[in-house]
Design a protein around this motif. Structure first.
Motif, PDB file in Angstrom:
ATOM      1  N   GLY A 264       0.791  -1.225   0.000  1.00 43.32           N
ATOM      2  CA  GLY A 264       0.000   0.000   0.000  1.00 43.32           C
ATOM      3  C   GLY A 264       0.813   1.260   0.000  1.00 43.32           C
ATOM      4  N   VAL A 265       2.163   1.160  -0.032  1.00 43.50           N
ATOM      5  CA  VAL A 265       3.034   2.342  -0.016  1.00 43.50           C
ATOM      6  C   VAL A 265       3.039   2.951  -1.420  1.00 43.50           C
ATOM      7  CG1 VAL A 265       5.344   3.197   0.438  1.00 43.50           C
ATOM      8  CG2 VAL A 265       4.412   1.295   1.796  1.00 43.50           C
ATOM      9  N   PRO A 266       2.780   4.269  -1.555  1.00 43.68           N
ATOM     10  CA  PRO A 266       2.813   4.877  -2.896  1.00 43.68           C
ATOM     11  C   PRO A 266       4.240   4.956  -3.425  1.00 43.68           C
ATOM     12  CG  PRO A 266       2.477   6.564  -1.231  1.00 43.68           C
ATOM     13  CD  PRO A 266       2.408   5.248  -0.513  1.00 43.68           C
ATOM     14  N   GLY A 267       4.389   4.798  -4.687  1.00 46.77           N
ATOM     15  CA  GLY A 267       5.692   4.874  -5.326  1.00 46.77           C
ATOM     16  C   GLY A 267       6.059   6.298  -5.697  1.00 46.77           C
ATOM     17  N   PRO A 268       7.225   6.461  -6.378  1.00 48.92           N
ATOM     18  CA  PRO A 268       7.646   7.811  -6.769  1.00 48.92           C
ATOM     19  C   PRO A 268       6.641   8.432  -7.742  1.00 48.92           C
ATOM     20  CG  PRO A 268       9.468   6.250  -6.928  1.00 48.92           C
ATOM     21  CD  PRO A 268       8.230   5.445  -6.706  1.00 48.92           C
ATOM     22  N   GLY A 269       6.235   9.665  -7.458  1.00 48.49           N
ATOM     23  CA  GLY A 269       5.304  10.376  -8.337  1.00 48.49           C
ATOM     24  C   GLY A 269       3.863  10.017  -8.131  1.00 48.49           C
ATOM     25  N   ALA A 270       3.574   9.083  -7.216  1.00 49.36           N
ATOM     26  CA  ALA A 270       2.192   8.660  -7.014  1.00 49.36           C
ATOM     27  C   ALA A 270       1.475   9.498  -5.960  1.00 49.36           C
ATOM     28  CB  ALA A 270       2.156   7.184  -6.625  1.00 49.36           C
ATOM     29  N   TYR A 271       2.204  10.167  -5.061  1.00 46.90           N
ATOM     30  CA  TYR A 271       1.582  10.984  -4.018  1.00 46.90           C
ATOM     31  C   TYR A 271       1.589  12.451  -4.443  1.00 46.90           C
ATOM     32  CZ  TYR A 271       6.577  10.994  -3.019  1.00 46.90           C
ATOM     33  OH  TYR A 271       7.930  11.037  -3.136  1.00 46.90           O
ATOM     34  N   LYS A 272       0.762  13.287  -3.822  1.00 51.22           N
ATOM     35  CA  LYS A 272       0.591  14.699  -4.134  1.00 51.22           C
ATOM     36  C   LYS A 272       1.246  15.545  -3.056  1.00 51.22           C
ATOM     37  CE  LYS A 272      -2.879  18.142  -5.361  1.00 51.22           C
ATOM     38  NZ  LYS A 272      -4.327  18.431  -5.521  1.00 51.22           N
ATOM     39  N   LEU A 273       2.226  16.357  -3.428  1.00 51.68           N
ATOM     40  CA  LEU A 273       2.922  17.229  -2.490  1.00 51.68           C
ATOM     41  C   LEU A 273       2.155  18.529  -2.332  1.00 51.68           C
ATOM     42  CD1 LEU A 273       6.660  16.748  -3.573  1.00 51.68           C
ATOM     43  CD2 LEU A 273       5.477  15.728  -1.616  1.00 51.68           C
ATOM     44  N   LYS A 274       2.124  19.013  -1.119  1.00 55.02           N
ATOM     45  CA  LYS A 274       1.483  20.280  -0.840  1.00 55.02           C
ATOM     46  C   LYS A 274       2.420  21.416  -1.216  1.00 55.02           C
ATOM     47  CE  LYS A 274      -2.030  18.153   0.980  1.00 55.02           C
ATOM     48  NZ  LYS A 274      -3.360  18.148   0.324  1.00 55.02           N
ATOM     49  N   ASN A 275       1.836  22.561  -1.586  1.00 50.65           N
ATOM     50  CA  ASN A 275       2.611  23.732  -1.968  1.00 50.65           C
ATOM     51  C   ASN A 275       3.157  24.408  -0.710  1.00 50.65           C
ATOM     52  OD1 ASN A 275       3.748  25.798  -3.345  1.00 50.65           O
ATOM     53  ND2 ASN A 275       1.824  26.677  -4.088  1.00 50.65           N
ATOM     54  N   THR A 276       4.421  24.788  -0.728  1.00 42.54           N
ATOM     55  CA  THR A 276       5.040  25.475   0.415  1.00 42.54           C
ATOM     56  C   THR A 276       4.797  26.976   0.394  1.00 42.54           C
ATOM     57  OG1 THR A 276       7.126  25.670  -0.795  1.00 42.54           O
ATOM     58  CG2 THR A 276       6.824  23.730   0.602  1.00 42.54           C
ATOM     59  N   VAL A 277       4.256  27.504  -0.694  1.00 43.00           N
ATOM     60  CA  VAL A 277       3.951  28.923  -0.805  1.00 43.00           C
ATOM     61  C   VAL A 277       2.454  29.096  -0.686  1.00 43.00           C
ATOM     62  CG1 VAL A 277       4.181  30.981  -2.220  1.00 43.00           C
ATOM     63  CG2 VAL A 277       5.981  29.258  -2.250  1.00 43.00           C
ATOM     64  N   GLY A 278       2.011  30.124   0.067  1.00 43.88           N
ATOM     65  CA  GLY A 278       0.587  30.364   0.219  1.00 43.88           C
ATOM     66  C   GLY A 278       0.046  29.745   1.481  1.00 43.88           C
TER      67      GLY A 278
END
Length: 314
Positions: free
Chosen positions: A111-125
């Protein structure tokens, strides 16, 4: 030579007319002629000679000369040396091949997501997590540039806008220094202008407009009949219209008639002289004898009923 029987009712050489020539070989129609032997090409196939038995020696000689004519040749099937053997005297050797089973997967699923499969949150805003502070962000404004001019900041800033509403070079309309002046403190100087009246509107010009110009009037000829009675008509000369044949009918003198001698005589190659051989037209000329080719048939008295070469039936 074999001669065919004459046809009944035929006369002359028609009774000897040949239909075809008979061969002297083969069967003869006439009983007094012996039938000679004739040879021909056989119609049997060549393979039939192989089936003919002559003797054991001939069979052995044919086998030696043909080199195994009844053998298989290069059409037999060679058995494979690998795998099961057809002959029981030969051991069957082991054989290897590629398997058809499915291979196991290289990695196990989790169940671990691979590279590029998860969505990173924006550090700006704006940040979703409360433990992280929201950093300031910048963006392009949507207001017009003219709106910034309506904002008052200070007197010094206003000085930077001096002359913006002034007309640029050649954008203003200067009044002329000549003629009528707009300003009352300026004296209006005299001015001149081009007249609008039509030119050459005189009386003698109107009269000359109805007169013919150069080359438009018709000049009378100074030769021949004159139109004005004050001028004498000079004699004129022209070419005659009579034909030349009418001149020959005019008699001038006997000496002039001598110049016409020979005009009615035939020219060279126009006269048709009579032949010097054969019948003469003039009675004063003697008709000379002449010869010609005869038209009768040759050797008409030597015709016989004897057939010539190739006319008899042999």
């Amino acid at each position: 030579m074999v001669v065919d029987t004459m046809r009944s009712g035929a006369t002359g050489k028609d009774k000897w007319q040949a239909k075809s020539l008979r061969s002297t070989f083969g069967n003869q129609c006439m009983s007094q002629l012996p039938t000679s032997p004739s040879c021909g090409f056989g119609s049997a196939v060549r393979e039939a000679t192989d089936r003919t038995y002559v003797s054991p020696d001939v069979d052995r000689a044919n086998c030696r000369s043909r080199g195994g004519n009844n053998s298989q040749g290069a059409i037999y099937k060679v058995q494979n040396s690998l795998g099961p053997q057809s002959l029981s005297t030969l051991p069957s050797s082991p054989i290897s091949g590629f398997g058809t089973a499915k291979r196991p997967s290289m990695a196990t699923k989790s169940g671990v997501p691979g590279p590029g499969a998860y969505k990173l949150k924006n550090t700006v805003g704006d940040q979703f997590e409360s433990t992280k502070g929201n950093t300031p962000k910048l963006k392009f404004g949507t207001a017009l540039r003219e709106a910034s001019e309506k904002i008052f900041i200070s007197t010094d800033h206003e000085k930077s806008g001096y002359g913006k509403e002034s007309p640029g070079p050649s954008a203003y309309n200067l009044s002329g220094g000549m003629g009528r002046q707009v300003l009352s403190d300026h004296e209006s100087l005299p001015s001149w202008q081009m007249g609008t009246d039509k030119r050459f509107q005189y009386d003698f010009i109107k009269r000359t407009q109805g007169m013919p110009g150069p080359g438009q009037y018709k000049m009378g000829s100074s030769s021949g009949k004159q139109v004005f009675s004050t001028k004498k008509s000079a004699p004129t000369i022209n070419f005659g219209s009579s034909t030349r044949d009418s001149v020959k009918k005019m008699f001038i003198s006997v000496d002039h008639e001598k110049s016409n001698y020979g005009e009615c005589s035939p020219g060279p190659t126009t006269a048709n002289p009579s032949k010097g051989m054969g019948a003469q037209q003039l009675s004063t000329n003697e008709s000379a004898p002449r010869w010609g080719f005869g038209s009768s048939k040759r050797l008409s008295g030597y015709a016989t009923d004897t057939p010539g070469p190739g006319e008899y039936y042999a």
